[in-house]
Design an enzyme around this catalytic site. Structure first.
Site, PDB file in Angstrom:
ATOM      1  N   LYS A 145      43.906  48.264  40.528  1.00 49.38           N
ATOM      2  CA  LYS A 145      44.077  47.852  39.536  1.00 49.38           C
ATOM      3  C   LYS A 145      43.766  48.857  38.316  1.00 49.38           C
ATOM      4  O   LYS A 145      44.496  49.278  37.465  1.00 49.38           O
ATOM      5  CB  LYS A 145      43.299  46.734  39.053  1.00 49.38           C
ATOM      6  CG  LYS A 145      43.703  45.274  39.914  1.00 49.38           C
ATOM      7  CD  LYS A 145      42.873  44.145  39.808  1.00 49.38           C
ATOM      8  CE  LYS A 145      43.101  43.045  40.727  1.00 49.38           C
ATOM      9  NZ  LYS A 145      42.217  42.063  40.938  1.00 49.38           N
TER      10      LYS A 145
ATOM     11  N   GLN B  12      36.378  40.093  39.071  1.00 50.39           N
ATOM     12  CA  GLN B  12      36.942  40.270  40.516  1.00 50.39           C
ATOM     13  C   GLN B  12      36.262  38.903  41.364  1.00 50.39           C
ATOM     14  O   GLN B  12      34.976  39.028  41.391  1.00 50.39           O
ATOM     15  CB  GLN B  12      36.769  41.449  41.182  1.00 50.39           C
ATOM     16  CG  GLN B  12      37.345  41.424  42.543  1.00 50.39           C
ATOM     17  CD  GLN B  12      38.926  41.673  42.670  1.00 50.39           C
ATOM     18  OE1 GLN B  12      39.637  42.007  41.734  1.00 50.39           O
ATOM     19  NE2 GLN B  12      39.428  40.771  43.458  1.00 50.39           N
TER      20      GLN B  12
ATOM     21  N   ASP C  74      43.559  36.896  34.015  1.00 54.13           N
ATOM     22  CA  ASP C  74      43.873  36.214  35.261  1.00 54.13           C
ATOM     23  C   ASP C  74      44.263  34.524  35.104  1.00 54.13           C
ATOM     24  O   ASP C  74      44.744  33.995  36.013  1.00 54.13           O
ATOM     25  CB  ASP C  74      42.441  36.113  36.081  1.00 54.13           C
ATOM     26  CG  ASP C  74      42.577  36.814  37.442  1.00 54.13           C
ATOM     27  OD1 ASP C  74      43.755  37.512  37.616  1.00 54.13           O
ATOM     28  OD2 ASP C  74      41.508  37.290  37.857  1.00 54.13           O
TER      29      ASP C  74
END
Ligand code: NDP
Length: 300
Positions: free
Chosen positions: A54, A98, A121
């Protein structure tokens, strides 16, 4: 094989070029550089790989990448303090914590502490609610990527029968909401669904997000259907040598490709779309936060 291959790797590469163009324009015309902050708690090897990837792709797109690597025993209070600091930082337009988090940390609490406007997200309860009610939301990256591939393949999705296999909060449910928003007739199948083969056989669009290697067989698929395989499963591959493994999806590729009209491979299908959509969401968040027009083609 009769199905055409949906090349998610190439689609994601094109998307990243578009994203880099938008970023360059934001810099040149407004002096703004979108920034994505990724928070990793602990040493989970798969998570470390994702976070590295990422960060690399964020920088390649011309954006600022901020990584916060915290020890596995980080307290909830310390993690929340970092999230709050990122919420308040004007250089940060996207925040991603994460998952999975170590067991002592409450994932829902942490995700819901992220400013919804920076929740790239799309997991914050506000964004889930906005999507569910058809309002402008940050949309989770994997379902957004699947939707982009489907629209590219089919044009309008209106009136199609869509079956989503899997009802997780990160893939199945948001996927179903997106398909509903595009006027599909949507069925969500899960582990308790009866006669699942018959349910799937009615679908013009099948999205498999189950986590069971090669579960969906060709004789479940309606001829000509579009099959999007989200699953990423590592299985033994003795044919490649002792101890070797390979990645497969939730669909049995060979038999499904003999019946489907189009299908995503694993790897190289949905997987590359997820990070590309994360970058797209960061640009979208940055534009919204600065009152600028949203870039076309990067949102749902
Ligand atoms: P979850 O484990 O959270 O959810 C799996 C879903 O599948 C559940 O709803 C479960 O039903 C359902 N299910 C399990 N067994 C069956 C069965 N035999 N028949 C029908 N339904 C079943 O998984 P995720 O949604 O997080 O991920 C799904 C897959 O997608 C995984 O392989 C994962 O690795 C992959 N993935 C890929 C991403 C990418 O970037 N390409 C991103 C995210 C995930 P129930 O609710 O009843 O238990």
């Amino acid at each position: 094989m009769t199905a055409s291959l949906i090349d998610g790797k190439a689609f994601a590469a094109d998307l990243r070029v578009q994203i880099a163009d938008h970023v360059a324009r934001l810099k040149a015309e407004h002096g703004i550089t979108p920034g994505l902050a990724v928070v990793l708690v602990g040493e989970d090897p798969a998570s470390q790989v994702y976070v590295r990837s990422k960060g690399k792709q964020t920088v390649e797109a011309g954006m600022n990448s901020y990584e916060h690597k915290l020890p596995a025993d980080t307290s909830e209070a310390d993690l929340l303090a970092i999230v709050n600091q990122l919420n308040a930082d004007p250089a940060v337009h996207g925040i991603l914590v994460q998952l999975p988090l170590p067991k002592h940390l409450d994932e829902d609490l942490v995700i819901n502490a992220i400013d919804p406007a920076k929740d790239v997200d799309g997991f914050h309860i506000s964004n889930v609610g906005l999507l569910g009610t058809g309002q402008k939301a940050m949309v989770s990256c994997t379902p957004l990527g699947c939707l982009m591939l489907l629209r590219d393949q089919l044009g309008s999705l209106s009136g199609k029968n869509a079956v989503v296999i899997g009802r997780s909060n990160i893939v199945g449910k948001p996927m179903a909401n997106l398909l509903l928003r595009d006027s599909c007739t949507v069925t969500i199948a899960h582990s308790r669904t009866q006669d699942i083969e018959d349910v799937v056989r009615r679908a013009d669009i099948v999205v498999a997000a189950v986590g069971r290697p090669e579960m969906v067989k060709g004789d479940w698929i309606k001829p000509g259907a579009v099959v999007i395989d989200v699953g990423i499963n590592r299985i033994d591959a003795p044919e490649k040598g002792e101890g070797k493994t390979r990645l497969v999806g939730d669909c049995d590729f060979d038999s499904c490709a003999d019946v489907a009209g189009a299908i995503t491979p694993v790897p190289g299908g949905v997987g590359p779309m997820t990070i590309a959509c994360l970058l797209a969401n960061t640009v979208t968040a940055c534009c919204r936060m600065n009152g600028l027009a949203e870039p076309e083609g990067l949102t749902a």
